[in-house]
Design a protein around this motif. Sequence first.
Motif, PDB file in Angstrom:
ATOM      1  N   LYS A 186       0.867  -1.265   0.025  1.00 35.92           N
ATOM      2  CA  LYS A 186      -0.016   0.220  -0.065  1.00 35.92           C
ATOM      3  C   LYS A 186       0.922   1.078  -0.112  1.00 35.92           C
ATOM      4  O   LYS A 186       1.790   1.156   0.907  1.00 35.92           O
ATOM      5  CB  LYS A 186      -0.947  -0.176   1.147  1.00 35.92           C
ATOM      6  CG  LYS A 186      -2.095  -0.972   1.135  1.00 35.92           C
ATOM      7  CD  LYS A 186      -3.146  -0.312   0.285  1.00 35.92           C
ATOM      8  CE  LYS A 186      -4.533  -1.264   0.499  1.00 35.92           C
ATOM      9  NZ  LYS A 186      -5.705  -0.647  -0.360  1.00 35.92           N
ATOM     10  N   ARG A 235       0.654   5.820  -0.888  1.00 34.28           N
ATOM     11  CA  ARG A 235      -0.172   6.708  -0.860  1.00 34.28           C
ATOM     12  C   ARG A 235      -0.452   7.746  -2.216  1.00 34.28           C
ATOM     13  O   ARG A 235       0.894   7.926  -2.568  1.00 34.28           O
ATOM     14  CB  ARG A 235      -0.125   7.935   0.322  1.00 34.28           C
ATOM     15  CG  ARG A 235      -0.926   8.962   0.247  1.00 34.28           C
ATOM     16  CD  ARG A 235      -0.977   9.739   1.694  1.00 34.28           C
ATOM     17  NE  ARG A 235      -1.813   8.481   2.658  1.00 34.28           N
ATOM     18  CZ  ARG A 235      -1.877   8.997   3.958  1.00 34.28           C
ATOM     19  NH1 ARG A 235      -1.732  10.109   4.560  1.00 34.28           N
ATOM     20  NH2 ARG A 235      -2.642   8.107   4.614  1.00 34.28           N
ATOM     21  N   GLY A 262      -3.949  11.717  -2.121  1.00 29.31           N
ATOM     22  CA  GLY A 262      -3.741  11.150  -0.681  1.00 29.31           C
ATOM     23  C   GLY A 262      -4.438   9.741  -0.323  1.00 29.31           C
ATOM     24  O   GLY A 262      -4.412   9.446   0.670  1.00 29.31           O
ATOM     25  N   ASP A 311      -5.178   5.870  -0.426  1.00 27.50           N
ATOM     26  CA  ASP A 311      -4.138   4.486  -0.333  1.00 27.50           C
ATOM     27  C   ASP A 311      -4.482   3.885  -1.662  1.00 27.50           C
ATOM     28  O   ASP A 311      -5.515   3.441  -2.028  1.00 27.50           O
ATOM     29  CB  ASP A 311      -4.372   4.066   0.920  1.00 27.50           C
ATOM     30  CG  ASP A 311      -3.860   4.539   2.053  1.00 27.50           C
ATOM     31  OD1 ASP A 311      -2.961   5.463   1.882  1.00 27.50           O
ATOM     32  OD2 ASP A 311      -4.243   4.695   3.269  1.00 27.50           O
ATOM     33  N   GLY A 316       5.701   3.941   2.853  1.00 27.31           N
ATOM     34  CA  GLY A 316       4.888   5.043   2.890  1.00 27.31           C
ATOM     35  C   GLY A 316       4.562   5.246   4.558  1.00 27.31           C
ATOM     36  O   GLY A 316       3.813   6.355   4.827  1.00 27.31           O
TER      37      GLY A 316
END
Length: 285
Positions: free
Chosen positions: A3, A5, A10, A12, A280
């Motif tokens: 995952k 961003r 913004g 995911d 992230g």
Amino acid sequence: MAKVRDPVCGMDVDTETAISRKIGDRTYYFCSQQCADVYTAPERELKAMQRRVAVTLIGVVAALGLRVLTLFGLVAAIMYFDIVGGLRVYDLAIFIVSTPVVWIAGIRIYKGAYLSLRNRNVNMDVLVTVGVLAGWIYGVITVFFLPAAQAKAGSSYLEIAIGILAFVLLGKYIEELIRRRSAASIRKLLELQPTMARVVRDGKETDMSIEKVQVGDTIIVKPGEKIPIDGTVTAGYSSVDEKLLTGESIPVEKTVGSEVIGATINKTGLLTIKATKVSGETALS
């Protein structure tokens, strides 16, 4: 699936299904084509957005003009004249005005919705597409295919479709104008993070992409190098320049047990760091 961003909205996204763009030696991931274009070619996307907003506002002005004309005597009689089967001049005019607005100005949103659904995401484009197309299609069906008594309400749905699209596109345009002021700074900030890390695995030092670094890995950072990820010092002593994130110009002393932040600069000594946050999850991200 990892995952990450989307740097624009913004959201995911999964690296395996998201839209990716390689800039320099770094790969960025986006939830939709529009986010990718906004990030990689902001000027071109802004001009395209200006054209879409212009088409939509022209449609809104034309629809309002037609509505105003229906308030004046002879003109109102002409506008409400039945052409055939309850189809009025006004309904036909609204259909002609709304069609290019919906299918030219809105096509980028529909494409973004399709790509989002294909990537198993639901973003704002999907919601707008449902609202606009549902209103326009129902309006067309009502105007052209339902009895005269119901057909008279069809033009209202066509007007609503134009209104929704104009409201959303104008909002996106204003949002983009605001975002452009910080986009360049954000891009520079993200590019400050190192792309490689010196990782110790099985007793051997290996240079690898920071995307492959895992929590718990041991990382060696020599004097003058950037710290690639967030972690805890397990060996060594040094001073670290953290003004990138804190604004403090005086280097901070780091020893065993100290927390360090990715993209800060190791100044004087050799540090051995245990990775605690990667990808992230880092402070910089």
